[in-house]
Design a protein around this motif. Structure first.
Motif, short mmCIF file in Angstrom:
data_model
loop_
_atom_site.label_atom_id
_atom_site.label_comp_id
_atom_site.label_asym_id
_atom_site.label_seq_id
_atom_site.Cartn_x
_atom_site.Cartn_y
_atom_site.Cartn_z
N GLY A 39 -38.73 59.91 47.65
CA GLY A 39 -38.19 59.98 46.30
C GLY A 39 -39.29 60.07 45.27
O GLY A 39 -40.37 59.48 45.44
N SER A 40 -39.03 60.80 44.20
CA SER A 40 -40.06 61.04 43.18
C SER A 40 -40.56 59.74 42.55
O SER A 40 -41.70 59.68 42.09
N GLU A 41 -39.74 58.68 42.55
CA GLU A 41 -40.15 57.41 41.94
C GLU A 41 -40.94 56.51 42.88
O GLU A 41 -41.46 55.47 42.46
N MET A 42 -41.10 56.89 44.13
CA MET A 42 -41.77 56.04 45.12
C MET A 42 -43.28 56.23 45.09
O MET A 42 -43.92 56.61 46.08
N VAL A 43 -43.89 55.93 43.95
CA VAL A 43 -45.30 56.24 43.74
C VAL A 43 -46.22 55.43 44.66
O VAL A 43 -47.28 55.91 45.05
N GLY A 44 -45.86 54.22 45.02
CA GLY A 44 -46.67 53.43 45.95
C GLY A 44 -46.75 54.10 47.31
O GLY A 44 -47.82 54.19 47.91
N ALA A 45 -45.61 54.60 47.78
CA ALA A 45 -45.60 55.32 49.06
C ALA A 45 -46.43 56.60 48.95
O ALA A 45 -47.18 56.94 49.87
N ARG B 221 -24.11 63.77 44.55
CA ARG B 221 -25.29 63.01 44.08
C ARG B 221 -26.55 63.66 44.62
O ARG B 221 -26.76 63.72 45.84
N PHE B 222 -27.39 64.13 43.71
CA PHE B 222 -28.62 64.83 44.08
C PHE B 222 -29.84 64.02 43.66
O PHE B 222 -29.83 63.38 42.61
N LEU B 223 -30.88 64.06 44.49
CA LEU B 223 -32.16 63.43 44.16
C LEU B 223 -33.26 64.47 44.29
O LEU B 223 -33.22 65.31 45.20
N ASP B 224 -34.24 64.39 43.39
CA ASP B 224 -35.43 65.21 43.55
C ASP B 224 -36.33 64.52 44.55
O ASP B 224 -36.76 63.38 44.33
N LEU B 225 -36.59 65.18 45.66
CA LEU B 225 -37.44 64.61 46.69
C LEU B 225 -38.75 65.38 46.78
O LEU B 225 -38.76 66.60 46.72
N PHE B 226 -39.83 64.64 46.93
CA PHE B 226 -41.13 65.24 47.20
C PHE B 226 -41.24 65.41 48.71
O PHE B 226 -40.67 64.63 49.48
N ALA B 227 -41.99 66.41 49.14
CA ALA B 227 -42.24 66.64 50.56
C ALA B 227 -43.74 66.47 50.80
O ALA B 227 -44.57 66.90 49.98
N PHE B 228 -44.07 65.83 51.91
CA PHE B 228 -45.47 65.59 52.29
C PHE B 228 -45.67 66.06 53.72
O PHE B 228 -44.77 65.93 54.56
N GLY B 229 -46.87 66.56 54.00
CA GLY B 229 -47.19 66.98 55.37
C GLY B 229 -48.60 66.56 55.74
O GLY B 229 -49.49 66.45 54.88
N TYR B 230 -48.79 66.31 57.02
CA TYR B 230 -50.09 65.96 57.57
C TYR B 230 -50.34 66.91 58.73
O TYR B 230 -49.65 66.84 59.75
N ASP B 231 -51.30 67.83 58.57
CA ASP B 231 -51.60 68.80 59.61
C ASP B 231 -52.37 68.15 60.74
O ASP B 231 -53.35 67.43 60.50
N LEU B 232 -51.94 68.41 61.96
CA LEU B 232 -52.56 67.82 63.15
C LEU B 232 -53.54 68.77 63.81
O LEU B 232 -54.18 68.39 64.79
N ASP B 233 -53.68 69.98 63.32
CA ASP B 233 -54.60 70.98 63.91
C ASP B 233 -56.03 70.51 63.86
O ASP B 233 -56.47 69.93 62.92
#
Length: 175
Positions: free
Chosen positions: A132-138, A163-175
């Protein structure tokens, strides 16, 4: 992110036991409700650990000295996905949670590193998650561990009917 050299001796990460669903539900709800106002439908989904554990993998961070569950994270079974965010070759995770009174000990980082290790074991090329966009600690945690924003996968997601939420997406490349 501070390094916790004694964390390996103070927390053990393992799969949930069948009789621990209530304890994991309590940790998850406490973690999310500590920082955010939760709609009732979302609170119910957080508490439904039994369904997650029956279909996927629910991991716990346990204090080996006391047996207390300090944190949790949800991953799919090998070859499966738990969210539409994940694509072929990616491992997704959800509901990373640490008990509010156990924060600052590196438990969230340890659980996230566990997911990264699972991704490597399973031959994934990337680990992904929404937040979630408000989860700045995470967000600070994920960025400190080397995740990057996947802005091309972001936008409003319907989390309940209408009910819609703006969600951020995060990725961690394992290559």
């Amino acid at each position: 992110m501070p390094h916790h050299p004694d964390l390996a001796t103070t927390v053990r990460i393992r799969l949930i036991e069948p009789d621990e669903t209530d304890a994991v539900a309590a940790v998850t709800e406490a973690a999310y409700s500590h920082d955010y106002e939760l709609p009732e439908s979302y609170r119910r989904s957080l508490l439904d650990v039994a369904t997650r554990a029956a279909h996927d993998q629910v991991w716990v961070a346990e204090d080996p000295a006391t047996g207390r569950i300090l944190g949790t994270v949800w991953t799919p079974l090998p070859g499966e996905r738990i969210s539409p965010l994940a694509r072929d070759g990616e491992l997704d995770f959800r509901l990373l949670a640490v008990a509010p009174d156990a924060r600052g000990r590196g438990i969230g980082a340890a659980l996230t590193r566990h997911v990264i290790a699972l991704g490597r074991e399973r031959g994934a090329r990337r680990v992904v998650m929404n937040s979630g966009s408000e989860m700045v600690g995470a967000h600070r945690l994920y960025l400190a561990l080397g995740f990057v924003r996947l802005t091309d996968r972001e936008g409003p997601v319907e989390v309940a009917p209408g009910r819609f939420l703006d969600l951020f997406a995060f990725g961690y490349d394992l290559d």
